[in-house]
Design an enzyme around this catalytic site. Structure first.
Site, PDB file in Angstrom:
ATOM      1  N   GLY A  17      16.507 -83.673  -3.142  1.00  0.00           N
ATOM      2  CA  GLY A  17      16.661 -84.967  -3.807  1.00  0.00           C
ATOM      3  C   GLY A  17      17.734 -85.060  -4.876  1.00  0.00           C
ATOM      4  N   ASP A  54       7.792 -87.631 -11.215  1.00  0.00           N
ATOM      5  CA  ASP A  54       6.740 -88.564 -10.816  1.00  0.00           C
ATOM      6  C   ASP A  54       5.416 -87.999 -11.359  1.00  0.00           C
ATOM      7  OD1 ASP A  54       5.827 -90.809  -9.243  1.00  0.00           O
ATOM      8  OD2 ASP A  54       5.246 -89.441  -7.659  1.00  0.00           O
ATOM      9  N   SER A  55       4.631 -87.302 -10.541  1.00  0.00           N
ATOM     10  CA  SER A  55       3.421 -86.649 -11.059  1.00  0.00           C
ATOM     11  C   SER A  55       3.785 -85.556 -12.057  1.00  0.00           C
ATOM     12  CB  SER A  55       2.612 -86.042  -9.911  1.00  0.00           C
ATOM     13  OG  SER A  55       3.295 -84.933  -9.364  1.00  0.00           O
ATOM     14  N   GLY A  56       4.923 -84.911 -11.843  1.00  0.00           N
ATOM     15  CA  GLY A  56       5.340 -83.789 -12.686  1.00  0.00           C
ATOM     16  C   GLY A  56       4.953 -82.431 -12.116  1.00  0.00           C
ATOM     17  N   THR A  61       5.994 -80.878  -9.432  1.00  0.00           N
ATOM     18  CA  THR A  61       7.158 -80.094  -8.984  1.00  0.00           C
ATOM     19  C   THR A  61       7.821 -79.398 -10.167  1.00  0.00           C
ATOM     20  OG1 THR A  61       7.545 -81.673  -7.206  1.00  0.00           O
ATOM     21  CG2 THR A  61       9.365 -80.197  -7.756  1.00  0.00           C
ATOM     22  N   ARG A 104      19.241 -91.207   1.627  1.00  0.00           N
ATOM     23  CA  ARG A 104      19.743 -90.353   0.541  1.00  0.00           C
ATOM     24  C   ARG A 104      21.195 -90.656   0.207  1.00  0.00           C
ATOM     25  NH1 ARG A 104      15.999 -86.204  -0.441  1.00  0.00           N
ATOM     26  NH2 ARG A 104      14.910 -85.390   1.372  1.00  0.00           N
TER      27      ARG A 104
HETATM   28  P1  IMP Z   1       6.441 -84.983  -8.528  1.00  0.00           P
HETATM   29  O1  IMP Z   1       6.189 -83.532  -8.214  1.00  0.00           O
HETATM   30  O2  IMP Z   1       5.263 -85.853  -8.203  1.00  0.00           O
HETATM   31  O3  IMP Z   1       6.972 -85.216  -9.925  1.00  0.00           O
HETATM   32  O4  IMP Z   1       7.463 -85.497  -7.486  1.00  0.00           O
HETATM   33  C1  IMP Z   1       8.752 -85.205  -7.459  1.00  0.00           C
HETATM   34  C2  IMP Z   1       9.339 -85.498  -6.101  1.00  0.00           C
HETATM   35  O5  IMP Z   1       8.666 -86.537  -5.356  1.00  0.00           O
HETATM   36  C3  IMP Z   1      10.710 -86.019  -6.360  1.00  0.00           C
HETATM   37  O6  IMP Z   1      11.619 -84.964  -6.568  1.00  0.00           O
HETATM   38  C4  IMP Z   1      10.972 -86.831  -5.118  1.00  0.00           C
HETATM   39  O7  IMP Z   1      11.455 -85.996  -4.105  1.00  0.00           O
HETATM   40  C5  IMP Z   1       9.615 -87.379  -4.723  1.00  0.00           C
HETATM   41  N1  IMP Z   1       9.463 -88.773  -5.220  1.00  0.00           N
HETATM   42  C6  IMP Z   1       8.714 -89.199  -6.252  1.00  0.00           C
HETATM   43  N2  IMP Z   1       8.828 -90.526  -6.434  1.00  0.00           N
HETATM   44  C7  IMP Z   1       9.708 -90.952  -5.505  1.00  0.00           C
HETATM   45  C8  IMP Z   1      10.261 -92.258  -5.174  1.00  0.00           C
HETATM   46  O8  IMP Z   1      10.002 -93.308  -5.792  1.00  0.00           O
HETATM   47  N3  IMP Z   1      11.135 -92.278  -4.132  1.00  0.00           N
HETATM   48  C9  IMP Z   1      11.487 -91.165  -3.419  1.00  0.00           C
HETATM   49  N4  IMP Z   1      10.997 -89.951  -3.693  1.00  0.00           N
HETATM   50  C10 IMP Z   1      10.109 -89.836  -4.718  1.00  0.00           C
HETATM   51 MG    MG Z   2      12.507 -83.890  -5.028  1.00  0.00          MG
END
Ligand code: IMP
Ligand code: MG
Length: 174
Positions: free
Chosen positions: A44, A103-105, A107, A165
């Site tokens: 991403g 997003d959730s954090g 990752t 992308r």
């Molecule tokens: P997290 O681990 O929930 O913080 O998610 C991180 C990953 O989820 C990001 O690096 C994205 O690849 C994917 N992601 C989260 N929100 C979006 C969105 O609105 N559009 C596309 N990908 C997303």
């Molecule tokens: Mg990502």
């Protein structure tokens, strides 16, 4: 591909470029006497990282990590795995993790923990987009391009399914 849905642009190419330049300037100041290694999370962040490193006026090493998370493709679960690790030795260096969005954090929490085990001097996080209302862990990025509400966005490195992308602006579907 999403059919019969209209795009709504959230950030234009010009707005993104202006913000990335500002971040580049700020980070060039912050890291000017440090040993900076940028770690871009694939896939991403490849566009954002490529733009950001070209706005830095200081020496920098660049490396990549690929993560995967089991569960729904557009949302990460708590089960984040490192599927491709760094090649750079980061011991004693100043790491800046670059990602597309927090997003959730989950990752970034996993990646920070993974990198801390390699004994860097410091670890900070820069994301293009932050969705603070979605957070499930106690973590916020040190540097943020734009903070957004809870909407699913695509473009500028972010995908939906296998596509979008490459779109040079950030948009959502209405
Ligand atoms: P997290 O681990 O929930 O913080 O998610 C991180 C990953 O989820 C990001 O690096 C994205 O690849 C994917 N992601 C989260 N929100 C979006 C969105 O609105 N559009 C596309 N990908 C997303
Ligand atoms: Mg990502």
């Amino acid at each position: 591909m999403v059919e019969n849905k209209r795009e709504k642009t959230l950030f234009t190419r010009e707005e993104i470029s202006t913000r990335v330049k500002e971040l580049g300037k700020e980070l060039s100041q912050v890291y000017k006497d440090k040993d900076l290694v940028i770690i871009s999370l694939l896939r991403g962040s490849f566009i954002f990282a490529a733009d950001l490193v070209r706005e830095l006026s200081i020496p920098v090493e660049v490396d990549f990590i690929t993560t995967s998370s089991y569960g729904h493709a557009e949302e990460s679960s708590g089960n984040v795995k490192i599927v491709h690790d760094l090649r750079t030795n980061i011991e004693g260096k100043d790491v800046l993790i670059v990602d597309d969005i927090m997003d959730s954090g989950f990752t970034l929490e996993k990646v920070i923990e993974h990198l801390q085990n390699k004994n860097p001097n410091s670890v900070e996080v820069c994301v293009m987009l932050d969705k603070p209302s979605r957070r499930k862990v106690n973590l916020s990025p040190n540097y943020i391009g734009f903070s957004i509400p809870d909407v699913f966005i695509v473009g500028y490195g972010l995908n939906y399914g296998d596509h979008y992308r490459n779109i040079p602006y950030i948009f959502t579907f209405e």
